[in-house]
Design a protein around this motif. Structure first.
Motif, PDB file in Angstrom:
ATOM      1  N   GLN A   1      28.929  46.800  37.891  1.00 13.12           N
ATOM      2  CA  GLN A   1      30.370  46.878  38.117  1.00 13.12           C
ATOM      3  C   GLN A   1      31.141  47.360  36.898  1.00 13.12           C
ATOM      4  O   GLN A   1      32.295  47.733  37.008  1.00 13.12           O
ATOM      5  N   GLY A   2      30.522  47.333  35.745  1.00 10.52           N
ATOM      6  CA  GLY A   2      31.239  47.675  34.524  1.00 10.52           C
ATOM      7  C   GLY A   2      31.977  46.501  33.922  1.00 10.52           C
ATOM      8  O   GLY A   2      32.624  46.635  32.881  1.00 10.52           O
ATOM      9  N   GLU A   3      31.899  45.346  34.574  1.00 16.19           N
ATOM     10  CA  GLU A   3      32.511  44.125  34.053  1.00 16.19           C
ATOM     11  C   GLU A   3      31.406  43.197  33.558  1.00 16.19           C
ATOM     12  O   GLU A   3      30.368  43.063  34.195  1.00 16.19           O
ATOM     13  N   PRO A   4      31.590  42.535  32.396  1.00 15.64           N
ATOM     14  CA  PRO A   4      30.543  41.663  31.867  1.00 15.64           C
ATOM     15  C   PRO A   4      30.344  40.434  32.736  1.00 15.64           C
ATOM     16  O   PRO A   4      31.290  39.915  33.331  1.00 15.64           O
ATOM     17  N   GLY A   5      29.095  39.977  32.810  1.00 12.50           N
ATOM     18  CA  GLY A   5      28.806  38.767  33.553  1.00 12.50           C
ATOM     19  C   GLY A   5      27.325  38.669  33.860  1.00 12.50           C
ATOM     20  O   GLY A   5      26.542  39.562  33.523  1.00 12.50           O
ATOM     21  N   ARG A  15      26.133  42.213  37.622  1.00 11.50           N
ATOM     22  CA  ARG A  15      26.790  42.295  36.322  1.00 11.50           C
ATOM     23  C   ARG A  15      25.793  41.989  35.209  1.00 11.50           C
ATOM     24  O   ARG A  15      24.866  41.199  35.380  1.00 11.50           O
ATOM     25  N   ILE A  17      25.534  41.866  30.527  1.00 12.91           N
ATOM     26  CA  ILE A  17      26.288  41.818  29.269  1.00 12.91           C
ATOM     27  C   ILE A  17      25.431  42.456  28.179  1.00 12.91           C
ATOM     28  O   ILE A  17      24.362  41.955  27.847  1.00 12.91           O
TER      29      ILE A  17
END
Length: 277
Positions: A1-5, A15, A17
């Motif tokens: 998604q391009g979002e950290p997690g 997700r 990191i």
């Protein structure tokens, strides 16, 4: 998604990191998800992402053999696959670990956990933040970053030896015979063949070649000053190159601080931008 997690599931929902290392094994792609202290598995057929080891939390204890799933890891940085096992450069543990995904077994593979530079058997050897791995036939190469060293593991004999590097926190920028070579925090290694081992000499902003036959090293790209240039290797510039990979007789370079991928051609000596298609 391009979002950290830390999220498993379909490719468009998963997700990560700060993922660092990758390794293919059949229809699976394994990921050293460094920021999540985890190993992830991606099905190339379905795109499904699954965590095979790691909890997302930093390990703070001394690990021993046990189940891979649910285990706590410490900064896994790179991976290679050999004999059905994942060998993991566990930078935060100053060790290499092995993960048998099929049987869900995680165990130490090499290194006594002490942060220093010591050769010997798989169990007795010591590393200092091992980061990059490359496998060629029966030899594994390790970028041992904090000691600015490159290590070699004979998989048949189970022995670890040092190709270049003199000790923890000994660093510099010197080419020549292996005994005189100095690097500065190398993060990536890539074995092109039995005589050519490429090194991402990260803090020197260079790509170097270790000639394993005549035991000499020399710079093939980079000026030693951070920059963003391409063309003839020794006139080009990079900014903390990190990961390396072999592609069709050429070397891909992750030019980390320039947010780009470069392609080095050993025949022409040129370093050029590699467009992702």
């Amino acid at each position: 998604q391009g979002e950290p997690g830390l999220r498993d599931g379909p490719a468009d929902q998963a997700r990560f990191i700060r993922p660092q290392g990758l390794a293919f094994a059949g229809e699976m792609l394994y990921v050293a998800d460094t920021g999540n202290h985890s190993i992830r598995e991606i099905s190339l057929e379905s795109g499904e992402v699954r965590t095979v080891s790691g909890t997302g939390k930093l390990d703070v204890s001394i690990q021993e053999e046990g189940r891979g799933s649910g285990a706590s890891l410490r900064s896994p940085w790179d991976l290679v696959v050999t004999d059905g096992r994942l060998i993991i450069a566990m930078a935060g543990e100053h060790q290499l670990w092995e993960l048998d995904v099929k049987n869900d077994v995680l165990r130490p593979y090499s290194g006594d956990g002490r942060e220093t530079l010591k050769d010997g058997s798989l169990e007795a050897a010591s590393y200092s933040q091992p980061s990059g791995l490359s496998l060629l036939n029966d030899t594994m190469y390790v970028a041992d970053s904090e000691s600015s060293a490159v290590r070699q593991i004979d998989l048949n004999e189970g022995q670890v030896s040092t190709l270049v590097g003199t000790g923890l926190f000994d660093f510099g920028d010197k080419d020549g015979e292996f005994s005189r070579v100095l690097l500065q925090h190398p993060l990536g290694v890539a074995a092109l063949d039995e005589s050519q081992l490429y090194i991402a000499d990260t803090y020197n902003h260079k790509l170097k070649l270790l000639n394993l036959r005549d035991r000499t090293a020399h710079t093939v790209a980079g000026t030693g000053t951070p920059g963003k240039g391409s063309g003839a290797g020794l006139q080009s510039s990079m900014n903390e190159p990190g990961g390396l990979a072999v592609l069709g007789g050429k070397i891909l370079v992750a030019d980390s601080n320039n947010h780009r991928i470069l392609l080095y051609d050993p025949v022409s000596g040129k370093l050029v931008d590699w467009p992702i298609r």
